[in-house]
Motif scaffolding. Structure first.
Motif, PDB file in Angstrom:
ATOM      1  N   PHE A  76       0.837  -1.203   0.000  1.00  0.00           N
ATOM      2  CA  PHE A  76       0.000   0.000   0.000  1.00  0.00           C
ATOM      3  C   PHE A  76       0.869   1.249   0.000  1.00  0.00           C
ATOM      4  O   PHE A  76       2.047   1.222   0.361  1.00  0.00           O
ATOM      5  N   VAL A  77       0.252   2.360  -0.440  1.00  0.00           N
ATOM      6  CA  VAL A  77       0.916   3.664  -0.558  1.00  0.00           C
ATOM      7  C   VAL A  77      -0.063   4.731  -0.045  1.00  0.00           C
ATOM      8  O   VAL A  77      -1.260   4.662  -0.327  1.00  0.00           O
ATOM      9  N   VAL A  78       0.472   5.696   0.736  1.00  0.00           N
ATOM     10  CA  VAL A  78      -0.305   6.888   1.086  1.00  0.00           C
ATOM     11  C   VAL A  78       0.382   8.089   0.432  1.00  0.00           C
ATOM     12  O   VAL A  78       1.611   8.180   0.425  1.00  0.00           O
ATOM     13  N   GLN A  79      -0.437   8.986  -0.177  1.00  0.00           N
ATOM     14  CA  GLN A  79       0.132  10.075  -0.961  1.00  0.00           C
ATOM     15  C   GLN A  79      -0.623  11.388  -0.705  1.00  0.00           C
ATOM     16  O   GLN A  79      -1.741  11.410  -0.218  1.00  0.00           O
ATOM     17  N   THR A  80       0.039  12.481  -1.101  1.00  0.00           N
ATOM     18  CA  THR A  80      -0.590  13.809  -1.105  1.00  0.00           C
ATOM     19  C   THR A  80      -0.235  14.501  -2.406  1.00  0.00           C
ATOM     20  O   THR A  80       0.757  14.143  -3.067  1.00  0.00           O
ATOM     21  N   LEU A  81      -1.045  15.470  -2.819  1.00  0.00           N
ATOM     22  CA  LEU A  81      -0.786  16.178  -4.065  1.00  0.00           C
ATOM     23  C   LEU A  81       0.493  16.995  -3.972  1.00  0.00           C
ATOM     24  O   LEU A  81       0.853  17.515  -2.911  1.00  0.00           O
ATOM     25  N   ALA A  82       1.170  17.143  -5.104  1.00  0.00           N
ATOM     26  CA  ALA A  82       2.356  18.000  -5.219  1.00  0.00           C
ATOM     27  C   ALA A  82       2.366  18.585  -6.611  1.00  0.00           C
ATOM     28  O   ALA A  82       1.667  18.108  -7.505  1.00  0.00           O
TER      29      ALA A  82
END
Length: 811
Positions: A76-82
């Motif tokens: 799994f991966v957790v991400q935020t916008l950039a």
């Protein structure tokens, strides 16, 4: 679900910006909003949460814990916008803490950095996708440092090796070169990998940054924190910290308003790492503890209103702040507040204008509230020039004067009352008033003497008070014998001429200016002058006293006069056998209320008037009805004056009411103007019959129609007003024989001027050319001045009466 995440140091500010809780698996198609972290891959579901026991070494405030499931496919991966160009992605670093799980792979698998990159050109073997992920893994970077378990390690990813989730080539991306330039199997230095990808895809840009764990590594637990990177959009420093409840608000104050209170406060400086969602006001009633709201009121910001309280009770208030974690501690209590009701609106009275000010009257509100009224506030509104309004004045009683107003502007006023709870509603507006100012004093006053005369010159005031000057009045002061002074002459401008002064006496003169706004202060005194070179003229009659015995000292003409008594009896002097046209006793009419006699214009008749408004005509005088004749029953008529053609007449009452008969026009009256007096003593008409003056015993003159107000006397009692032949002036006569002249009326001395003391003068009769006059006493005594001829008097003939009310010349 993730725990609360907070970002630290967005850009270069170093400030802590809270991030809300996130929900697992948000779609990248629409994307989470900036600053929100979300699961983008989770197969099978792993967990990511804020761990409050494994603290990062930099901020010591917890960290992001990531654990894979037991399945071999765990990932799994957790991400935020950039945002920003791929070529500008730099200074990428973070910290990890690798657990000591039983999984043998725990010593190799660790949390990775995931940089999502997008390009509009096809990439690798997935035409049209335009998307790949750059991945940094500590296990792929043994040259940086060896992985260790059970401790924090810092990774400078920009200096390490990366790989991508898709292969890419120049032909697929449209860049230069040929063949395969990179891909999943190629682990290369970060700068080289970026260069190859941009060669294949020149428009590449970073779209997201994230952290990942898994890829066939089940049962791994690790922690990460302090992810940093820079792009052309700026620098980010993500600190995964444990959220807490907010601190207590500060500065709590409360103000009462009837049965409610307005509670104000300052938000806490420490929000607990996540946004404050609401504030709650808690109420304590120290008078009656049960008198508090059933539900504590809430709000999103200061102030918050608390309703349903009890008048007269004493309250304190505390405030708590709540965020995603929960409510924080309560603030310190406010100062005690005793609730009182606001007062109602005052009842407005009458506003009265002054010079640059107005006095506003009012009465107290019917409802003063539950505490005493401590203050009233009057506010001005200017309807002429609104910008000149807004003035306020305060006081504790009515009336209150509002200063600083603009003369000539129209103002209304409202009044509010204030008690211990505050200011109540405003009253309705007052009547409109216009502040006014009288003119200033005339300047440069100088005098030149002649034979029994003086000419007074002057210039206009420096300030006319905001309204044109209508006339000037000069007053004489005799410094040789004060009783010879007091004369007044009025006119439209300089110079003004005095007649009838005493040769050899020394006089000075002052001048006042009058406008519709009033009469201003007198000027400085003129130079002193002394009339000289006596001539014949003037004179007096004593009315039956000792010599000169009723003989004119210098008669310039001959004539006869009729005297009339209150019983309507008529006496002729000067030319026996002429000028008598009848009397009431001669017609067997018994009255005792005759108040005046006026001649017809040719002198061949006369009108008598009674106090009841009854009119009696003799000679060629015509009868045009009377008050009793039209059913009006009063007893206060004081004068009569005919029209110039003798086809009508005006009557005036003691209250200033005017009644017209025949061709006499009605031009209003004092009651019609709302002026209520009881001392009117005479009336005179203009030559064209389109106006008239009435005079009060106080000396005040009121003009109607085309009659011009040329001035009023300042002493009295005034018993009559007599107009000049052309209507350009008038004489006012007092009971002691003082004569006041206005306009073109000449002054030919007075009884005080010749040292005769009486108190029974009833009228003034001018000579035919206006260059003299007779003063008529109630005892039939006659005093002649100027060219008026002394015809004799009743006391001089041994007739002793006290009921003479007037006289008319005989032609």
């Amino acid at each position: 679900m993730l725990g609360a995440l907070s970002v630290v140091g967005v850009g270069t500010s170093g400030a802590v910006t809270p991030v809300t809780d996130v929900v697992a698996i948000q779609s990248l198609a629409t994307g989470p909003s900036a600053g929100v972290w979300a699961f983008t891959e989770n197969d099978p579901p792993g967990t990511a949460a804020i761990n409050t026991t494994v603290n990062d070494p930099i901020n010591n405030d917890g960290s992001l814990e990531m654990s894979t499931a037991s399945s071999t496919a765990a990932h799994f991966v957790v991400q935020t916008l950039a945002t920003g160009a791929l070529s500008t992605l730099a200074s990428v670093s973070y910290q990890t803490f690798l657990g000591t799980a039983t999984n043998p792979l725990a010593s190799s698998a660790n949390i990775s950095i995931q940089a999502g990159v997008f390009c509009t050109a096809p990439v690798g073997t997935t035409p049209g996708s335009g998307f790949t992920t750059f991945v940094f893994e500590p296990v792929e970077n043994p040259t940086l440092q060896a992985q260790e378990t059970g401790q924090w390690q810092t990774w400078d990813a920009t200096s390490g090796d990366w790989w991508t989730t898709h292969a890419f080539s120049s032909t697929a991306g449209g860049g230069s070169g040929s063949g395969s330039l990179g891909g999943q199997s190629n682990v290369e230095p970060f700068a080289m990998l970026v260069d190859q990808f941009e060669n294949a895809c020149p428009n590449a840009g970073v779209v997201e940054m994230g952290l990942g764990l898994g890829s066939n590594n089940p049962g791994i637990t690790a922690w990460a924190d302090n992810l940093q990177y820079t792009t052309s959009a700026g620098s980010e420093n993500w600190n995964f910290q444990s959220a807490a409840a907010p601190a207590a608000p500060t500065g709590v104050t409360a103000t009462g308003n009837g049965t409610s209170a307005v509670v104000s406060f300052t938000p806490p400086s420490n929000t607990g790492g996540t946004p404050i969602t609401s504030y709650t006001v808690n109420t304590t009633d120290t008078t009656h503890p049960a008198n508090i709201p059933a539900t504590a009121p809430t709000g999103s910001s200061s102030p918050i209103t608390v309703s349903g309280l009890t008048l007269g009770d004493s309250y304190t208030f505390t405030v708590t702040a709540t965020n995603g974690v929960g409510p924080g501690p309560a603030s310190a209590p406010s100062a005690a507040l005793v609730l009182t009701a606001l007062p109602g609106a005052p009842t407005i009275g009458t506003a009265t204008a002054g010079n640059g000010s107005a006095s506003v009257a009012f009465t107290a509100p019917v409802d003063p509230g539950t505490s005493p009224i401590t203050l009233y506030t009057v506010t001005a509104a200017d309807s002429t020039t609104p910008g000149n309004g807004g003035q306020t004045a305060t006081g504790t009683t009515s009336p209150i004067t509002v200063p600083g107003l603009t003369n000539g502007d129209s103002y209304t006023f409202t009044v509010t009352a204030t008690n211990g709870s505050g200011a109540g509603p405003a009253s309705v507006p007052s009547n409109a008033v216009t502040p006014t100012a009288a003119p200033g004093p005339p300047e440069n006053v100088s005098a030149t003497a002649g034979n029994q005369t003086a000419t007074v010159s002057f210039s206009a005031p420096a300030n006319n008070g905001g309204s044109p000057i209508t006339f000037y009045t000069a007053s004489a002061l005799d410094s040789t014998f004060a009783g010879n002074g007091g004369q007044q002459v009025s006119g439209a401008g300089s110079p003004l001429t005095f007649n009838g002064l005493v040769n050899g006496d020394t006089y000075t003169f002052t001048v006042t200016a009058t406008s519709v706004l009033g009469t201003g202060p007198p000027s400085s005194a003129s130079n002193a002058v002394t009339p000289s070179t006596a001539t014949t003229g003037g004179g007096s009659g004593t009315g039956g006293t000792t010599p000169p015995g009723g003989v004119s000292t210098a008669p310039t003409s001959t004539g006869a006069y009729d005297l009339v008594g209150s019983d309507g009896g008529v006496f002729v002097f000067g030319q026996p056998g002429t000028g008598f046209y009848g009397s009431l006793p001669g017609q067997n009419i018994r009255v005792n209320n005759i108040v005046g006699i006026v001649p017809t214009n040719d002198g061949r008749g006369y009108f008598l008037v009674g106090s009841d408004g009854g009119v009696f005509t003799f000679g060629d005088a015509g009868f045009y009805n009377s008050l009793p004749g039209i059913g009006i029953h009063i007893n206060d008529i004081v004068g009569i004056v005919p029209t110039s053609d003798d086809k009508g007449y005006f009557l005036v009452g003691r209250d200033g009411g005017v009644f017209t008969f025949g061709d006499a026009p009605f031009e209003n009256s004092l009651p019609g103007l709302g002026i209520h007096l009881k001392d009117i003593s005479g009336i005179a008409a203009t030559p064209d019959n389109k106006g008239y003056w009435v005079v009060a015993s106080s000396g005040a003159v009121y003009a109607f129609g085309d009659a011009k107000n040329l001035g009023s006397a300042t002493s009295g009692p005034i018993v009559s007003i007599t107009s000049t032949l052309d209507g350009g002036g008038y004489w006012l006569t007092s009971a002691n024989g003082s004569v006041f002249t206005y306009g073109d009326a000449g002054f030919f001395n007075s009884l005080p001027g010749i040292h005769v003391a009486v108190s029974n003068i009833v009228s003034l009769v001018p000579s035919p050319d206006g260059k003299g006059y007779l003063l008529i006493g109630g005892d039939g005594g006659i005093f002649a001045f100027g060219d008026a001829t002394f015809p004799g008097s009743l006391p001089g003939q041994g007739v002793h009466v006290t009921n003479i009310v007037g006289a008319v010349p005989v032609v």
